[in-house]
Write an enzyme that holds these catalytic residues in place. Structure first.
Site, PDB file in Angstrom:
ATOM      1  N   THR A  86       0.756  -0.968   0.078  1.00  0.00           N
ATOM      2  CA  THR A  86       0.034  -0.189   0.144  1.00  0.00           C
ATOM      3  C   THR A  86       0.870   1.445   0.276  1.00  0.00           C
ATOM      4  O   THR A  86       0.823   2.219  -0.585  1.00  0.00           O
ATOM      5  CB  THR A  86      -0.647  -0.360   1.211  1.00  0.00           C
ATOM      6  OG1 THR A  86      -1.511  -1.735   1.224  1.00  0.00           O
ATOM      7  CG2 THR A  86      -1.874   1.266   0.951  1.00  0.00           C
ATOM      8  N   LYS A 114       6.997  12.639  21.870  1.00  0.00           N
ATOM      9  CA  LYS A 114       6.729  13.939  22.839  1.00  0.00           C
ATOM     10  C   LYS A 114       5.711  14.674  23.195  1.00  0.00           C
ATOM     11  O   LYS A 114       5.990  15.291  24.255  1.00  0.00           O
ATOM     12  CB  LYS A 114       7.930  15.345  21.600  1.00  0.00           C
ATOM     13  CG  LYS A 114       9.278  14.999  21.207  1.00  0.00           C
ATOM     14  CD  LYS A 114       9.513  15.651  20.976  1.00  0.00           C
ATOM     15  CE  LYS A 114      10.351  16.416  19.652  1.00  0.00           C
ATOM     16  NZ  LYS A 114      10.452  17.320  19.332  1.00  0.00           N
ATOM     17  N   ARG A 135      -2.563   5.561   6.813  1.00  0.00           N
ATOM     18  CA  ARG A 135      -2.933   4.311   7.817  1.00  0.00           C
ATOM     19  C   ARG A 135      -2.289   4.215   9.007  1.00  0.00           C
ATOM     20  O   ARG A 135      -0.877   4.253   9.902  1.00  0.00           O
ATOM     21  CB  ARG A 135      -1.597   3.094   6.665  1.00  0.00           C
ATOM     22  CG  ARG A 135      -1.927   1.784   7.662  1.00  0.00           C
ATOM     23  CD  ARG A 135      -1.335   0.120   6.812  1.00  0.00           C
ATOM     24  NE  ARG A 135      -1.957  -0.299   6.094  1.00  0.00           N
ATOM     25  CZ  ARG A 135      -1.545  -1.472   5.326  1.00  0.00           C
ATOM     26  NH1 ARG A 135      -0.945  -2.198   5.836  1.00  0.00           N
ATOM     27  NH2 ARG A 135      -2.069  -1.641   3.852  1.00  0.00           N
TER      28      ARG A 135
HETATM   29  C1  NCD Z   1      -3.883  -5.883   4.079  1.00  0.00           C
HETATM   30  C2  NCD Z   1      -3.999  -4.989   5.194  1.00  0.00           C
HETATM   31  O1  NCD Z   1      -2.839  -4.313   5.561  1.00  0.00           O
HETATM   32  O2  NCD Z   1      -4.881  -5.051   5.357  1.00  0.00           O
HETATM   33  N1  NCD Z   1      -2.647  -5.885   2.718  1.00  0.00           N
HETATM   34  C3  NCD Z   1      -2.382  -4.962   1.953  1.00  0.00           C
HETATM   35  O3  NCD Z   1      -2.780  -3.757   2.356  1.00  0.00           O
HETATM   36  N2  NCD Z   1      -2.606  -5.372   0.986  1.00  0.00           N
HETATM   37  C4  NCD Z   1      -4.251  -7.373   4.125  1.00  0.00           C
HETATM   38  C5  NCD Z   1      -3.345  -7.966   5.098  1.00  0.00           C
HETATM   39  O4  NCD Z   1      -2.104  -7.751   5.494  1.00  0.00           O
HETATM   40  O5  NCD Z   1      -3.007  -9.592   5.644  1.00  0.00           O
END
Ligand code: NCD
Length: 363
Positions: A86, A114, A135
């Site tokens: 990603t 911090k 994320r």
């Molecule tokens: C997935 C996730 O991070 O949810 N990976 C991804 O982004 N392709 C799937 C996983 O980690 O199993």
């Protein structure tokens, strides 16, 4: 309907479908936070745009055109959870479009260490960047940040690149694009049977894709998992409400014969409440080996969001129905198309394509 005109309290309690209009601006996605915010028309449009970008990027003038589109803008990748695909595909998408990139991948290297709040960190990013891709392990954090920014002086778009166990909307978009491309010659996604296998309880990619598939007609969804890893009641409730036919099963081989797409996933043991909890669940029966290929329909495809462990043996990769490597690359094109759409540049891309690449046009 604009985010700055609604309180967090009210917004956070809305149904996902009711949240959708707050995430759009001028009829196109601005923030990308949940799979349910997309309608069928947008899914088709992002898919066709991704394909046009794919072809435009094959020529040097095409690459130059794409790189000029967002030259001078910058994207922040705030990834405090592990990521390879990603992260890299978003980086690649930004590079294709000429966007500069900044990144925080570990809060130990940022001011959060911090004691700065995530709100202040994200607001800081918005001072320097024009797009935030994030994320995090907290579900709903991207939504909260989008709301926080909406009342600030720089309400830049936020893309959710994975929010805890909850959602992964851009993975679902690339999964849809992979299904669209794979079923182009067999009537498209409508009417197909999608079989999800593995840790469906904690796999956010499965949750987001299951929700997006409800936008198609007569798609049957089958969930194949040992009981502790079975899909959540909340997703089943959405399927029931939208009249989607579904089936829960532990019969992996039996389901393979019915599938048009098999969506394999790994055990998500990073979410275990107690160490070793997942290891007590026997998943050995839910692994795809070469012996299973003969059970699959000729046009069926095998997908996986990756990373994989043992749920698909590498020998399967050589079968043309194994599309997971292509699926991964599709992520780069879909994310490029998505960013183009967010910044309202889709008509420029379509015009370029029509002028230079459509049959009959002068190249
Ligand atoms: C997935 C996730 O991070 O949810 N990976 C991804 O982004 N392709 C799937 C996983 O980690 O199993």
């Amino acid at each position: 309907m604009r985010l700055e005109n609604i309180s967090w309290e009210e917004f956070s309690h809305l149904d996902p479908e009711a949240k959708a209009p707050f995430l759009q601006q001028q009829g196109r996605p601005f923030h990308v936070l949940i799979a349910q915010q997309f309608d069928r028309h947008q899914l088709d449009s992002i898919g066709s745009l991704a394909t046009q970008i794919r072809f435009i990027a094959k020529t040097r003038p095409g690459m130059d055109f794409l790189r000029d589109l967002l030259c001078g803008k910058r994207a922040m990748l705030y990834f405090t959870q592990p990521s390879t695909r990603t992260f890299l595909s978003f980086c690649a998408a930004c590079q294709i479009l000429g966007l500069g990139i900044g990144e925080v991948r570990d809060t130990a290297t940022s001011s959060e260490f911090k004691g700065e709040s995530q709100e202040d960190s994200v607001r800081t990013f918005s001072s320097f960047f024009d797009l935030i891709i994030m994320r995090t392990k907290e579900p709903g954090l991207a939504e909260r940040m989008a709301w926080v920014l909406s009342t600030s002086e720089r309400p830049v778009p936020i893309i959710n690149a994975g929010s805890g166990r909850d959602q992964h909307p851009t993975q679902a978009l690339l999964d849809i694009y992979t299904l669209q491309r794979s079923f182009e010659r067999v009537g498209g996604i409508d009417g197909k049977t999608v079989v999800f296998v593995g840790d469906l309880a904690r796999g956010r990619t499965v949750r987001s894709l299951a929700l997006l598939l409800t936008k198609y007609h007569d798609v049957k969804q089958c969930f194949v998992a040992p009981a502790p890893f079975q899909i959540g009641r909340d997703i089943l409730a959405v399927l029931e409400k939208t009249g989607v036919e579904y089936e829960l099963s532990e019969d992996f081989e039996g389901m393979l014969t019915k599938a048009d797409a098999v969506y394999m996933t790994r055990v998500q043991d990073e979410w275990d409440a107690h160490a070793g909890e997942s290891a007590r669940v026997d998943v050995s029966r839910y692994a795809f080996t070469v012996a299973h290929l003969r059970l699959l329909k000729e046009h069926a495809i095998i997908m996986h969001p990756f990373p994989r462990r043992h749920e698909i043996s590498p020998e399967v990769d050589r079968d043309p129905r194994a599309v997971y490597w292509r699926q991964m690359r599709n992520g780069m094109w879909v994310r490029t198309a998505l960013i183009v759409t967010i910044f309202g540049l889709d008509s420029q891309v379509r015009e370029y394509y029509a002028r230079h690449l459509q049959p009959g046009s002068c190249l």
